[in-house]
Scaffold this motif. Structure first.
Motif, PDB file in Angstrom:
ATOM      1  N   GLY A  20     -10.309  -1.442 -12.929  1.00 12.52           N
ATOM      2  CA  GLY A  20      -9.064  -1.966 -12.917  1.00 12.52           C
ATOM      3  C   GLY A  20      -9.182  -3.238 -12.677  1.00 12.52           C
ATOM      4  N   ILE A  21     -10.507  -3.918 -12.754  1.00  6.68           N
ATOM      5  CA  ILE A  21     -10.250  -5.674 -12.481  1.00  6.68           C
ATOM      6  C   ILE A  21     -10.032  -6.160 -13.765  1.00  6.68           C
ATOM      7  CG2 ILE A  21     -11.798  -7.458 -12.214  1.00  6.68           C
ATOM      8  CD1 ILE A  21     -13.544  -5.791 -10.457  1.00  6.68           C
ATOM      9  N   ASP A  22      -9.955  -5.476 -14.819  1.00  7.33           N
ATOM     10  CA  ASP A  22      -9.537  -6.122 -15.969  1.00  7.33           C
ATOM     11  C   ASP A  22      -9.095  -5.075 -16.883  1.00  7.33           C
ATOM     12  OD1 ASP A  22      -9.156  -7.934 -18.164  1.00  7.33           O
ATOM     13  OD2 ASP A  22     -11.269  -8.548 -18.336  1.00  7.33           O
ATOM     14  N   ARG A  23      -8.231  -5.422 -18.045  1.00  3.68           N
ATOM     15  CA  ARG A  23      -7.467  -4.152 -18.736  1.00  3.68           C
ATOM     16  C   ARG A  23      -7.944  -4.075 -19.942  1.00  3.68           C
ATOM     17  NH1 ARG A  23      -2.841  -2.455 -16.412  1.00  3.68           N
ATOM     18  NH2 ARG A  23      -2.275  -3.376 -14.370  1.00  3.68           N
ATOM     19  N   MET A  76       0.786  -1.380   0.001  1.00  5.44           N
ATOM     20  CA  MET A  76       0.018   0.040  -0.159  1.00  5.44           C
ATOM     21  C   MET A  76       0.753   1.267  -0.118  1.00  5.44           C
ATOM     22  SD  MET A  76      -2.873  -1.213  -0.362  1.00  5.44           S
ATOM     23  CE  MET A  76      -3.766   0.175  -0.416  1.00  5.44           C
ATOM     24  N   ALA A  77       2.334   1.045   0.349  1.00  8.12           N
ATOM     25  CA  ALA A  77       3.166   2.321   0.336  1.00  8.12           C
ATOM     26  C   ALA A  77       3.590   2.557  -0.991  1.00  8.12           C
ATOM     27  CB  ALA A  77       4.122   2.226   1.329  1.00  8.12           C
ATOM     28  N   ALA A  78       3.418   1.776  -1.890  1.00  7.71           N
ATOM     29  CA  ALA A  78       3.696   1.643  -3.436  1.00  7.71           C
ATOM     30  C   ALA A  78       3.347   2.956  -4.106  1.00  7.71           C
ATOM     31  CB  ALA A  78       3.427   0.551  -4.167  1.00  7.71           C
ATOM     32  N   PRO A  79       4.506   3.752  -4.730  1.00  7.28           N
ATOM     33  CA  PRO A  79       4.108   4.812  -5.364  1.00  7.28           C
ATOM     34  C   PRO A  79       3.030   4.805  -6.619  1.00  7.28           C
ATOM     35  CG  PRO A  79       6.001   4.104  -6.106  1.00  7.28           C
ATOM     36  CD  PRO A  79       5.890   3.160  -5.190  1.00  7.28           C
ATOM     37  N   LEU A  80       2.400   5.865  -6.600  1.00  6.72           N
ATOM     38  CA  LEU A  80       1.259   5.782  -8.041  1.00  6.72           C
ATOM     39  C   LEU A  80       1.777   7.189  -8.831  1.00  6.72           C
ATOM     40  CD1 LEU A  80      -2.111   5.222  -6.277  1.00  6.72           C
ATOM     41  CD2 LEU A  80      -0.912   3.654  -7.711  1.00  6.72           C
ATOM     42  N   PRO A  81       1.653   7.096 -10.215  1.00 10.27           N
ATOM     43  CA  PRO A  81       1.830   8.162 -10.917  1.00 10.27           C
ATOM     44  C   PRO A  81       0.815   9.290 -10.401  1.00 10.27           C
ATOM     45  CG  PRO A  81       0.407   6.510 -11.972  1.00 10.27           C
ATOM     46  CD  PRO A  81       0.969   5.929 -10.796  1.00 10.27           C
ATOM     47  N   PRO A  82       1.295  10.626 -10.462  1.00 15.43           N
ATOM     48  CA  PRO A  82       0.579  11.774  -9.825  1.00 15.43           C
ATOM     49  C   PRO A  82      -0.698  11.838 -11.034  1.00 15.43           C
ATOM     50  CG  PRO A  82       2.238  12.725 -11.030  1.00 15.43           C
ATOM     51  CD  PRO A  82       2.615  11.044 -10.910  1.00 15.43           C
ATOM     52  N   ALA A  96     -10.357   9.579 -12.131  1.00 15.32           N
ATOM     53  CA  ALA A  96      -9.681  10.542 -10.928  1.00 15.32           C
ATOM     54  C   ALA A  96      -8.355  11.088 -11.661  1.00 15.32           C
ATOM     55  CB  ALA A  96      -9.731  10.133  -9.532  1.00 15.32           C
ATOM     56  N   GLY A  97      -8.288  11.173 -12.864  1.00 16.85           N
ATOM     57  CA  GLY A  97      -6.999  11.619 -13.224  1.00 16.85           C
ATOM     58  C   GLY A  97      -5.698  10.771 -13.423  1.00 16.85           C
ATOM     59  N   THR A  98      -6.026   9.457 -13.038  1.00 16.44           N
ATOM     60  CA  THR A  98      -5.104   8.368 -13.065  1.00 16.44           C
ATOM     61  C   THR A  98      -5.295   7.469 -14.228  1.00 16.44           C
ATOM     62  OG1 THR A  98      -4.875   8.363 -10.784  1.00 16.44           O
ATOM     63  CG2 THR A  98      -3.999   6.624 -11.714  1.00 16.44           C
ATOM     64  N   PRO A  99      -4.083   7.124 -14.939  1.00 16.26           N
ATOM     65  CA  PRO A  99      -4.095   6.385 -16.255  1.00 16.26           C
ATOM     66  C   PRO A  99      -4.080   4.985 -15.965  1.00 16.26           C
ATOM     67  CG  PRO A  99      -2.031   7.152 -15.922  1.00 16.26           C
ATOM     68  CD  PRO A  99      -2.728   7.779 -14.996  1.00 16.26           C
ATOM     69  N   VAL A 100      -5.441   4.417 -15.505  1.00 17.81           N
ATOM     70  CA  VAL A 100      -5.548   3.033 -15.088  1.00 17.81           C
ATOM     71  C   VAL A 100      -4.965   1.908 -15.906  1.00 17.81           C
ATOM     72  CG1 VAL A 100      -7.195   1.342 -13.727  1.00 17.81           C
ATOM     73  CG2 VAL A 100      -7.406   3.887 -13.658  1.00 17.81           C
ATOM     74  N   HIS A 101      -4.799   2.199 -17.240  1.00 15.53           N
ATOM     75  CA  HIS A 101      -4.799   1.227 -18.147  1.00 15.53           C
ATOM     76  C   HIS A 101      -3.019   1.099 -18.103  1.00 15.53           C
ATOM     77  CE1 HIS A 101      -4.710   5.309 -19.982  1.00 15.53           C
ATOM     78  NE2 HIS A 101      -3.702   4.711 -20.745  1.00 15.53           N
ATOM     79  N   THR A 102      -2.499   1.913 -17.749  1.00  8.58           N
ATOM     80  CA  THR A 102      -0.865   1.885 -17.420  1.00  8.58           C
ATOM     81  C   THR A 102      -0.490   1.412 -16.005  1.00  8.58           C
ATOM     82  OG1 THR A 102      -0.670   4.114 -16.431  1.00  8.58           O
ATOM     83  CG2 THR A 102      -0.703   4.080 -18.828  1.00  8.58           C
ATOM     84  N   LEU A 103      -1.156   1.222 -15.003  1.00 12.03           N
ATOM     85  CA  LEU A 103      -0.867   0.774 -13.752  1.00 12.03           C
ATOM     86  C   LEU A 103      -0.502  -0.680 -13.842  1.00 12.03           C
ATOM     87  CD1 LEU A 103      -3.522   2.326 -11.536  1.00 12.03           C
ATOM     88  CD2 LEU A 103      -1.096   3.324 -12.196  1.00 12.03           C
ATOM     89  N   THR A 104       0.657  -1.003 -12.915  1.00 10.67           N
ATOM     90  CA  THR A 104       1.170  -2.396 -12.739  1.00 10.67           C
ATOM     91  C   THR A 104       0.066  -3.083 -11.981  1.00 10.67           C
ATOM     92  OG1 THR A 104       2.453  -1.921 -10.549  1.00 10.67           O
ATOM     93  CG2 THR A 104       3.623  -2.083 -12.854  1.00 10.67           C
ATOM     94  N   GLU A 105       0.044  -4.073 -11.540  1.00 10.38           N
ATOM     95  CA  GLU A 105      -0.899  -5.104 -10.581  1.00 10.38           C
ATOM     96  C   GLU A 105      -1.065  -4.763  -9.284  1.00 10.38           C
ATOM     97  OE1 GLU A 105      -3.290  -6.895 -11.527  1.00 10.38           O
ATOM     98  OE2 GLU A 105      -2.922  -6.823 -13.355  1.00 10.38           O
ATOM     99  N   ASN A 106       0.441  -4.265  -8.588  1.00 13.80           N
ATOM    100  CA  ASN A 106       0.782  -3.595  -7.666  1.00 13.80           C
ATOM    101  C   ASN A 106       0.016  -2.505  -7.389  1.00 13.80           C
ATOM    102  OD1 ASN A 106       1.828  -6.067  -6.424  1.00 13.80           O
ATOM    103  ND2 ASN A 106       3.822  -5.005  -6.247  1.00 13.80           N
ATOM    104  N   GLN A 107       0.356  -1.493  -8.249  1.00 12.63           N
ATOM    105  CA  GLN A 107       0.064  -0.143  -8.370  1.00 12.63           C
ATOM    106  C   GLN A 107      -1.781  -0.064  -8.343  1.00 12.63           C
ATOM    107  OE1 GLN A 107       1.892   1.343 -11.641  1.00 12.63           O
ATOM    108  NE2 GLN A 107       3.337   2.594 -10.378  1.00 12.63           N
TER     109      GLN A 107
END
Length: 250
Positions: A74-77, A9-15, A86-97
């Motif tokens: 984000g359950i599926d890609r 949960m401390a993993a960084p996310l893109p702004p 909410a301004g986050t590119p969900v399609h680019t996130l890793t599984e942890n992110q």
């Protein structure tokens, strides 16, 4: 205590992108590969939901509405296109992110409540806070009680789910979805197991949350329920067809 989950949960996310729509899908398509060949569940979907909007997603079984919701959560890609929440590119996130982002950004309300049976109502509401560490440990019980008060079931705080009515359990589930103050709530058939009076109360609660600034995307098969939202999105054959304010034609 330092656990793998707290480190996750401390993993960084893109702004997040400032001034963005609550939900924005651009050119999204989704293809599943099955034993019988390829199946296209979504076709070039373009969709925007504004902050504070209460949107209902309707469609027949197999229309693609569940796949659409899985894109947003984000359950599926997507097989192609972009998904922004909410301004986050969900399609680019890793599984942890994605796990971190979902815990901080989404509240999910299920048809069958999904409360943990061995925890009290208060403890169920505190659970997302315990996982995501958004609030200090000492502040969590007070916040959970305030959320139960918001949804009208603070008197049930010390009770187990099995002792609550269906409507009370759904209210606890809504309080839990608000635990980390997410900007977006996704509700999957939230009134499907409720009587009409209790369903009306839950919808009124959603409307109040939307007026307070929460964005709500609700999946329902019931057109009468859908008309209580501010906008209806109809999904048919993998495509979305927006319907105008109050359920009228766009």
């Amino acid at each position: 205590m330092d656990t793998w989950f707290s480190r996750l949960m401390a993993a960084p996310l893109p702004p997040p992108r400032p001034g963005a729509a609550a939900v924005a899908l651009a050119g999204v398509h989704k293809v599943f590969v099955t034993g019988a060949g390829e199946f296209t569940a979504l076709q070039e979907v373009n969709l925007q939901v504004a902050p504070g909007e209460f949107v209902a997603v309707v469609g027949k079984s197999g229309s693609g509405k569940s796949t659409l919701i899985n894109m947003i959560t984000g359950i599926d890609r997507p097989s192609g296109g972009e998904v922004w929440v909410a301004g986050t590119p969900v399609h680019t996130l890793t599984e942890n992110q994605t796990a971190v982002w979902r815990g901080r950004t989404l509240g999910v309300v299920f048809q069958f409540f999904q409360l943990l049976p061995t925890l009290t109502a208060l403890e169920n509401v505190m659970l997302p806070m315990d996982f995501c560490h958004v609030y200090e440990k000492s502040a969590r019980p007070e916040r959970a009680l305030a959320l139960l008060e918001l949804v009208g079931v603070s008197a049930q705080a010390g009770k187990l789910p099995a002792t609550l009515s269906g409507g009370q359990q759904q209210r606890v589930a809504i309080a839990r979805s608000l635990a980390n103050d997410p900007p977006l709530l996704v509700a999957d058939e939230p009134t499907g197991n409720l009587d009409s009076r209790t369903a009306a109360a839950v919808l009124a609660l959603f409307q109040g949350l939307a007026r307070a600034g929460k964005t709500i995307v609700m999946v329902t098969h019931d057109q009468d329920i859908a008309r209580q939202s501010s906008r209806i999105i109809t999904v048919a054959e993998g495509r979305v067809v927006p319907v105008g304010e109050g359920g009228g034609p766009a």
